[in-house]
Scaffold this motif. Structure first.
Motif, PDB file in Angstrom:
ATOM      1  N   ASP A 100      11.915 -51.824  25.350  1.00 38.83           N
ATOM      2  CA  ASP A 100      12.096 -53.276  25.378  1.00 38.83           C
ATOM      3  C   ASP A 100      12.299 -53.881  23.998  1.00 38.83           C
ATOM      4  OD1 ASP A 100      12.009 -53.734  28.145  1.00 38.83           O
ATOM      5  OD2 ASP A 100       9.821 -53.651  28.163  1.00 38.83           O
ATOM      6  N   PHE A 120      18.944 -56.803  38.958  1.00 39.71           N
ATOM      7  CA  PHE A 120      19.288 -55.895  37.873  1.00 39.71           C
ATOM      8  C   PHE A 120      20.321 -56.569  36.972  1.00 39.71           C
ATOM      9  CE2 PHE A 120      18.294 -51.780  40.447  1.00 39.71           C
ATOM     10  CZ  PHE A 120      16.971 -52.163  40.511  1.00 39.71           C
ATOM     11  N   HIS A 121      20.181 -56.364  35.675  1.00 43.11           N
ATOM     12  CA  HIS A 121      21.002 -57.110  34.723  1.00 43.11           C
ATOM     13  C   HIS A 121      22.486 -56.865  34.900  1.00 43.11           C
ATOM     14  CE1 HIS A 121      21.753 -53.415  32.505  1.00 43.11           C
ATOM     15  NE2 HIS A 121      22.477 -54.084  31.631  1.00 43.11           N
ATOM     16  N   TRP A 122      22.849 -55.636  35.247  1.00 42.03           N
ATOM     17  CA  TRP A 122      24.271 -55.305  35.307  1.00 42.03           C
ATOM     18  C   TRP A 122      24.996 -56.059  36.418  1.00 42.03           C
ATOM     19  CZ3 TRP A 122      26.477 -53.157  39.627  1.00 42.03           C
ATOM     20  CH2 TRP A 122      25.633 -52.520  40.548  1.00 42.03           C
ATOM     21  N   SER A 150      18.812 -58.134  23.376  1.00 42.10           N
ATOM     22  CA  SER A 150      19.412 -57.543  24.568  1.00 42.10           C
ATOM     23  C   SER A 150      18.992 -58.294  25.827  1.00 42.10           C
ATOM     24  CB  SER A 150      19.071 -56.057  24.667  1.00 42.10           C
ATOM     25  OG  SER A 150      19.869 -55.423  25.661  1.00 42.10           O
ATOM     26  N   TRP A 151      19.155 -57.666  26.983  1.00 44.33           N
ATOM     27  CA  TRP A 151      18.822 -58.281  28.261  1.00 44.33           C
ATOM     28  C   TRP A 151      17.732 -57.468  28.946  1.00 44.33           C
ATOM     29  CZ3 TRP A 151      23.830 -59.715  31.437  1.00 44.33           C
ATOM     30  CH2 TRP A 151      24.701 -60.479  30.634  1.00 44.33           C
ATOM     31  N   TYR A 152      16.827 -58.158  29.610  1.00 43.66           N
ATOM     32  CA  TYR A 152      15.913 -57.444  30.495  1.00 43.66           C
ATOM     33  C   TYR A 152      16.759 -56.744  31.552  1.00 43.66           C
ATOM     34  CZ  TYR A 152      12.372 -60.529  28.448  1.00 43.66           C
ATOM     35  OH  TYR A 152      11.555 -61.208  27.573  1.00 43.66           O
ATOM     36  N   HIS A 153      16.463 -55.491  31.812  1.00 48.43           N
ATOM     37  CA  HIS A 153      17.287 -54.741  32.754  1.00 48.43           C
ATOM     38  C   HIS A 153      16.903 -54.985  34.216  1.00 48.43           C
ATOM     39  CE1 HIS A 153      19.494 -53.002  29.626  1.00 48.43           C
ATOM     40  NE2 HIS A 153      19.760 -51.837  30.187  1.00 48.43           N
ATOM     41  N   GLU A 154      15.697 -55.499  34.437  1.00 47.64           N
ATOM     42  CA  GLU A 154      15.245 -55.717  35.807  1.00 47.64           C
ATOM     43  C   GLU A 154      14.291 -56.904  35.862  1.00 47.64           C
ATOM     44  OE1 GLU A 154      12.180 -53.485  38.854  1.00 47.64           O
ATOM     45  OE2 GLU A 154      13.636 -52.229  37.789  1.00 47.64           O
ATOM     46  N   TRP A 194      14.060 -49.766  36.529  1.00 48.46           N
ATOM     47  CA  TRP A 194      14.582 -49.609  35.176  1.00 48.46           C
ATOM     48  C   TRP A 194      13.503 -49.948  34.150  1.00 48.46           C
ATOM     49  CZ3 TRP A 194      18.758 -46.965  34.340  1.00 48.46           C
ATOM     50  CH2 TRP A 194      19.749 -46.919  35.318  1.00 48.46           C
ATOM     51  N   LYS A 234      15.388 -51.040  27.970  1.00 47.15           N
ATOM     52  CA  LYS A 234      16.738 -51.614  27.897  1.00 47.15           C
ATOM     53  C   LYS A 234      17.693 -50.526  27.402  1.00 47.15           C
ATOM     54  CE  LYS A 234      14.685 -56.038  26.494  1.00 47.15           C
ATOM     55  NZ  LYS A 234      14.421 -56.896  25.307  1.00 47.15           N
ATOM     56  N   ASP A 265      20.823 -49.487  27.734  1.00 58.11           N
ATOM     57  CA  ASP A 265      22.152 -49.624  27.150  1.00 58.11           C
ATOM     58  C   ASP A 265      22.651 -51.060  27.285  1.00 58.11           C
ATOM     59  OD1 ASP A 265      24.815 -49.537  29.179  1.00 58.11           O
ATOM     60  OD2 ASP A 265      22.907 -49.044  30.128  1.00 58.11           O
TER      61      ASP A 265
END
Length: 422
Positions: free
Chosen positions: A43, A313-315, A358-362, A374, A377, A379
Motif C-alpha cells: 500500500d 476493484f480499481h481496474w 496510486s489507487w486502492y486496488h479493492e 487484492w 497495489k 501495478d
C-alpha cells in the motif's frame, strides 16, 4: 509518497491528468528490481518480499514505463530497458522455452506454468518497447509472437488456449476469454509495432467470436469454457472471489471489450463495424455493474445482472472511464463524456490514495479500502492507461497513440495539441 491533487471542480483537465500520470509512475518506480523483474508493491509503494515476481506484473509495469518514455517522462527509458531485460532473461524459461509464470519469493522458487495470459503481456511489453525504440525489444517481440502462435493458438477455434504445463506436454482443458481479451490488446500492439497485418486480423477474429457469444447471452460475456469452447456458465460458482476466474459475468470485462472493439475498428479502418456491439457491452456493464445509490462498480454478477461479488476493484472503474472516453470520441455523444467525468470524480474520491500514492486496488461495498482479493497495489497499468487516454489520439494501441501524440512532459503537465487529438 503523495498522490495526485484533488480533481478540479471543473473536471479532469489535461494538467490534472498529467500530474496524476506522473504520480502513478513515481509510485511504480521502485517495482523494477536489479534483475529486471517487477516486485509486488504494498500500500505504501514498497516491494512486498513475501510475493513472487510475476510475469504479468513485470510486463505491465514495463509497458507502462514504455508509455512514460514515449511521453517524455524522465527516468522511464532506463526502467523500460531494465524491465525488458528482466522479461528476456530472469523470467524466461531457459530449459523449456517461453516464460515462467513467476519467480520467487525464495531463492530458486519458480512457477513454471505456461499461461497465455502472461505470454500475451510479454507481447504487449515488447511491442511497446519496439515503438519506443528500446534495445532488444524487436528480438523479444519476435520470440514472444512465435511462442504465442505455436504453443497457444488453436487454429480450429481461432482462439488461444489458456494454460500448459511447464514442458508444454499437458494442456489444461479450461479455456477462457480473459487471456484472449489481453491477446487482442497485445496483437493490436504487435500490429502497430511490426506493421504485419496478420496480427490485426487475428485480433479482429477473436473479437468477433466474443461478440457472438455476448450477443447470444444478453451482452453478458461468458468467461469460461471447456476444451471444445462450449460456455461453462456455472464455472467457479463456489469461487466468486477468484481474481482471474470468478463465477458469472464480469462487468469490467464488458467495459474493457467495448474499448478494444472500437480500437480494432480504428486499426482496421472499419469505423463503425463493431460500434453497436461496443455500445451494447458498455450499456449492459453499466446497468449491471454500477451501484447507483452507493457508487462504484461491482466485480461480478450472475446471469440476471444481480451482483455476486459486490466489492469494487480499481481496474473496473479505470476501464469504465476509458471506454466512456472512446465511445464519446467515436460517437460524438456527450453523455459518454458526462459519465466519464462522474466516474473520475468517484475515482478521485474513493480510489486515489492521496497520501501514499496510486489507487486502492479493492474497496468493500461501503467504498472503504479492503484487501480480501487484492492485497497492496501491485501495478498501475489500468490506472495509468485510463488517465492518459483522453489526451492521446485514438489508435489500435496505447504505444502507437503515445508515439503519434508527439507530446513531451513540460514540468508536470502534458503539452496540449489540438492537432494531436484528431
Amino acid at each position: 509518497m503523495t498522490g495526485s491533487p484533488l480533481l478540479p471542480a471543473s473536471g479532469p483537465h489535461p494538467s490534472w491528468r498529467a500530474e496524476h500520470f506522473l504520480s502513478l509512475l513515481d509510485f511504480a518506480r521502485p517495482s523494477i528490481g536489479a534483475d529486471g523483474t517487477a516486485g509486488w508493491l504494498d500500500d505504501a509503494g514498497a516491494v512486498d518480499p513475501t510475493q513472487p515476481a510475476h510475469l504479468w506484473i513485470t510486463c505491465r509495469m514495463t509497458h507502462t514505463f514504455g508509455l512514460g518514455h514515449l511521453l517524455g517522462v524522465e527516468g522511464t527509458e532506463e526502467l523500460l530497458g531494465r524491465g525488458l531485460d528482466g522479461v528476456a532473461t530472469s523470467l524466461a524459461d531457459a530449459e523449456h522455452g517461453g516464460w515462467l509464470a513467476s519467480r520467487g519469493p525464495g531463492a530458486g522458487e519458480v512457477d513454471g506454468l505456461k499461461q497465455a495470459y502472461g505470454h500475451a503481456f510479454v507481447v504487449l511489453a515488447a511491442s511497446t518497447g519496439v515503438v519506443a525504440g528500446a534495445r532488444g525489444a524487436g528480438a523479444l517481440l519476435a520470440r514472444a509472437l512465435e511462442v504465442l502462435e505455436e504453443r497457444f493458438w488453436e487454429a480450429d477455434h481461432q482462439l488461444h488456449l489458456d494454460e500448459r504445463s511447464r514442458d508444454w506436454t499437458e494442456i489444461d482443458p479450461y479455456r477462457g476469454v480473459n487471456a484472449n481479451m489481453h491477446s487482442v490488446e497485445a496483437l493490436l500492439a504487435a500490429h502497430d509495432a511490426t506493421g504485419e497485418r496478420r496480427w490485426l486480423d487475428r485480433a479482429a477474429v477473436i473479437a468477433d467470436r466474443v461478440i457472438s457469444w455476448a450477443q447470444d447471452n444478453g451482452w453478458r460475456i461468458p468467461e469460461h469454457f471447456d476444451s471444445a469452447w462450449v460456455p461453462q456458465l456455472e464455472y467457479n460458482a463456489d469461487r466468486p472471489h477468484d481474481p482471474f476466474k470468478p463465477y458469472g459475468a464480469t462487468p469490467g470485462h464488458g467495459l474493457e471489450w467495448a474499448r478494444l472493439l472500437l480500437q480494432v475498428d480504428v486499426a482496421s479502418d472499419t469505423a463503425g463495424r463493431r460500434s453497436d456491439a461496443a455500445r451494447n457491452l458498455f450499456e449492459r456493464a453499466v446497468e449491471d455493474g454500477w451501484d447507483g445509490p452507493q457508487g462504484g462498480f461491482v466485480y461480478t454478477t450472475d446471469w440476471t445482472g444481480t451482483p455476486v461479488e459486490a466489492r469494487r476493484f480499481h481496474w473496473v472503474a479505470a476501464e469504465a472511464a476509458a471506454a466512456a472516453d472512446v465511445l464519446h470520441r467515436t460517437t460524438g455523444e456527450d453523455r459518454y463524456a458526462e459519465l466519464a467525468d462522474g466516474w473520475w470524480r468517484w475515482i478521485d474520491d474513493h480510489l486515489v490514495d492521496h497520501e501514499r500514492g496510486s489507487w486502492y486496488h479493492e474497496l468493500d461495498t461501503d467504498n472503504v479500502p479492503s484487501g480480501r482479493t487484492w492485497v497492496g497495489k501491485p501495478d498501475v497499468y489500468h490506472a495509468a492507461q485510463a488517465v492518459i487516454l483522453p489526451d492521446l489520439p485514438l489508435t489500435g494501441s496505447f504505444a502507437a497513440s503515445a508515439s503519434a501524440a508527439g507530446r513531451i512532459l513540460d514540468g508536470t503537465r502534458l503539452t496540449t495539441s489540438t492537432e494531436a487529438r484528431g
